[in-house]
Write an enzyme that holds these catalytic residues in place. Structure first.
Site, PDB file in Angstrom:
ATOM      1  CG  HIS A   1      34.487  38.176  31.188  1.00 50.36           C
ATOM      2  ND1 HIS A   1      35.481  37.493  31.361  1.00 50.36           N
ATOM      3  CD2 HIS A   1      35.142  39.391  31.676  1.00 50.36           C
ATOM      4  CE1 HIS A   1      36.667  38.180  31.608  1.00 50.36           C
ATOM      5  NE2 HIS A   1      36.246  39.311  31.579  1.00 50.36           N
TER       6      HIS A   1
ATOM      7  CB  CYS B   1      38.602  54.819  43.401  1.00 45.61           C
ATOM      8  SG  CYS B   1      39.421  54.166  45.079  1.00 45.61           S
TER       9      CYS B   1
ATOM     10  CD  GLU C   1      40.958  50.626  51.112  1.00 49.98           C
ATOM     11  OE1 GLU C   1      39.806  50.283  50.518  1.00 49.98           O
ATOM     12  OE2 GLU C   1      41.882  49.935  50.734  1.00 49.98           O
TER      13      GLU C   1
ATOM     14  CG  ASP D   1      37.427  48.010  51.917  1.00 47.75           C
ATOM     15  OD1 ASP D   1      36.922  46.999  52.582  1.00 47.75           O
ATOM     16  OD2 ASP D   1      38.230  47.807  51.000  1.00 47.75           O
TER      17      ASP D   1
END
Ligand code: PEP
Ligand code: MG
Length: 591
Positions: free
Chosen positions: A199, A512, A441, A465
């Site tokens: 964060h 992605c 993937e 992956d």
């Protein structure tokens, strides 16, 4: 620049580039900020009062977080992260664990909270996935707020008063700490903990403040008042710099600001190549709050929502209603743009608490993602029903991770049909059709992609992956990282095959995996035929700018040449030779 050049020797510390830019300021060292708590056994007569104190502390901590959210005003990324904490403070699993410890173990509430937080945080810290591992700090932060609330010190952030351009040096920074600094003259952050997905890094990028995270030992090596250069492009921190280093830093800071300003201005221009070919750029998100960040970066929807985050720190799966509320918030925030909800991708080692799966020798090759989902249809159906219900509130697509065979797609489709019927039978609103796509993937899916293209509504290349499974390199291995290249010819061949099948069967193909956010790899993907990219929101302006500088013909020529090469090094060299000069500023972060 008006900084004294210190007589003590300058030192360069290395960390991870958390937020781009270069800043110079005086070090303000923030020590460990954890609240101190009591360890006391309580008498049976005190149990009810201790449980009541917990309820009050939750309310006080929530109110405190809401006040901080008002403080940060229109900084929406921060506000929404703080709102996520408001929900986490009231988490039922945490409350249950605290109650049991007070009632059964007779611990005082402070002790019970500290213990419950430690157990949850440790569980997360042991997870393989670096993103989820980072979430252990969020849990610790929530515990810290509760302990402060129990000690009647809800406002104490422990931050000293700042004057002049300051660089905050800390072990870790919570969103509340950064919120408290919004109006302060903070020009940079350096933390000992953290990765690019922590964060501190996400917030620093949202606030456009340079940050370097994961710097070993920084608290010992920097003293309060030292002049410090934070280089969020190279991931370095220069302590007590020489005049020469200061001048060089100022030059880099200016060049980065010029680039950032340019990217900021083009943020809402339509993404196209130099010769006007339209491109779609979407965002990958993990937390609901990131949807807002995605919108601000000009994302054309969410191409990957990693829903597994909902499951990870719980003793039991979230209910259908809980999931639905979260999905709905994300879908509504993006409407009318699409949101691709990926069904949970949890690996064999990640969820002992939620799914009670026995440990496996090779969790990456084990009961992960869709395999786990199909082994627990009860849990999976709740997940699917929540997604189906969210489809009434915007543009929802569903995507399956780690599909290795067509039977898995068919099986999930049958369950989705059942979930759809359940939702309709209950009289709840939902879309008539929800596109069901698969991630490509696993090599078997890439090899059989012509068949997947005929049965799936869309295909999304999960190159993280795909590289891991094709080259047999654990994606978390540092020592083998050199082998796991997105430029490897085997990966290019698989990607080219997927694009060909998509065209032949009119099945949309997107990407992605992290390959999409690497400017050079993105040019190669463009040349291979990809038009739909999904990536970390912060990378969108950069990739958009990169696309605007190249013509499709140039990208295609380079891709054709790359396809004839034999090694990853040759391919990378070929792509760099074509595009690195054009993209120099984007690759280095300096105009
Ligand atoms: C991928 O594998 O490329 C991907 C996008 O999914 P994840 O990183 O969540 O496994
Ligand atoms: Mg994946």
């Amino acid at each position: 620049m008006n900084h004294d050049v210190s007589p003590a020797r300058s030192e360069v510390l290395r960390g991870i580039a958390g937020s781009p830019g270069v800043a110079v300021g005086r070090a303000v060292v923030v020590g460990a900020q954890k609240a101190v708590h009591r360890h006391r056994f309580v008498a049976p007569t005190e149990v009810a009062a201790e449980i009541a104190r917990y309820g009050e502390a939750v309310e006080r901590a929530q109110q405190d977080l809401r006040e901080m959210a008002t403080l940060v005003g229109d900084r929406r990324a921060e506000t929404s992260i703080l709102e996520a904490y408001v929900l986490m403070v009231a988490d039922e699993t945490l409350a249950e664990s605290v109650r049991v410890q007070i009632e059964t173990d007779r611990r005082c509430v402070e002790w019970a909270v500290a213990n419950a937080i430690e157990v949850i945080a440790n569980r997360l810290a042991a997870v393989d996935d670096p993103y989820l591992r980072e979430r252990s700090h969020d849990v610790e932060f929530v515990g810290d707020r509760l302990l402060r609330a129990l000690g009647n010190d809800p406002h104490g952030s422990g931050l000293p008063a700042l004057s002049g351009p300051s660089i905050i040096i800390a072990r870790d920074l919570s969103p509340a700490d950064t919120a408290a600094m919004v109006d302060a003259p903070v020009v940079g952050f350096v933390t000992e903990m953290g990765t690019r997905t922590s964060h501190t890094a996400i917030m620093a990028r949202a606030l456009e403040i340079p940050a370097v995270v994961g710097v070993n030992d920084v608290l010992r090596r920097v003293s309060a008042g030292d002049t410090v250069i934070v280089d969020g492009l190279r991931g370095t921190v220069v302590v007590r710099p020489t005049q020469e280093q200061l001048d060089e830093a100022q030059g880099r800071a200016d060049r980065h600001s010029a680039l950032a300003k340019e990217l900021q201005e083009s943020r809402h221009r339509p993404p196209t190549t130099k010769d006007g070919v339209p491109i779609t750029l979407r965002a990958n998100v993990e937390l609901p709050a990131e949807a807002i960040l995605a919108r601000d970066q000009g994302a054309d929807g969410i191409g990957l929502y990693r829903t597994e985050f909902l499951y990870i720190d719980r003793a039991s799966p979230p209910t259908e209603d809980q999931q639905f509320e979260i999905f709905r918030a994300v879908v509504e925030a993006m409407r009318p743009k699409p949101v691709v909800l990926r069904t949970f991708d949890i690996g064999g080692d990640k969820f002992a608490s939620t799914f009670q799966v026995p440990p496996e020798m090779n969790p990456m090759l084990g009961l992960r993602a869709v395999r786990l989902a199909l082994s627990r249809p009860d849990v999976f159906l709740e997940h699917l029903r929540a997604m189906v219900r969210a489809s009434a509130y915007g543009n929802v697509k569903i995507m399956i991770p780690m599909v290795a065979s067509l039977s898995e797609l068919r099986h999930v489709r049958a369950l989705l049909t059942e979930a759809h019927a359940d939702v309709r039978d209950r009289g709840l609103p939902c879309a008539d059709e929800i596109p069901l796509g698969v991630m490509i993937e696993v090599p078997s899916a890439a090899i059989m992609v012509d068949l997947f293209a005929q049965e799936a509504a869309f295909l999304s290349l999960g190159t993280n992956d795909l590289i891991q499974y094709t080259l047999a390199v654990d994606r978390t291995s540092r020592s083998l990282a050199y082998l796991a290249s997105p430029f490897d010819p085997s990966i290019l061949r698989l990607i080219a095959g997927v694009i060909r099948a998509g065209e032949e069967w009119e099945c949309p193909v997107s990407i992605c995996g992290a390959m999409a956010s690497d400017p050079l790899a993105a040019m190669l993907l463009l040349g291979l035929g990809v038009r739909d990219f999904s990536m970390e929101a912060a990378a969108i302006p950069e990739i958009k700018e990169a696309m605007r500088r190249v013509t499709l013909a140039d990208a295609e020529t380079t891709a054709a040449e790359a396809m004839r090469l034999h090694t990853a090094e040759e391919v990378e060299h070929c792509v760099a030779a074509s595009f690195a000069p054009l993209l120099y500023d984007l690759l280095t972060g300096e105009r």
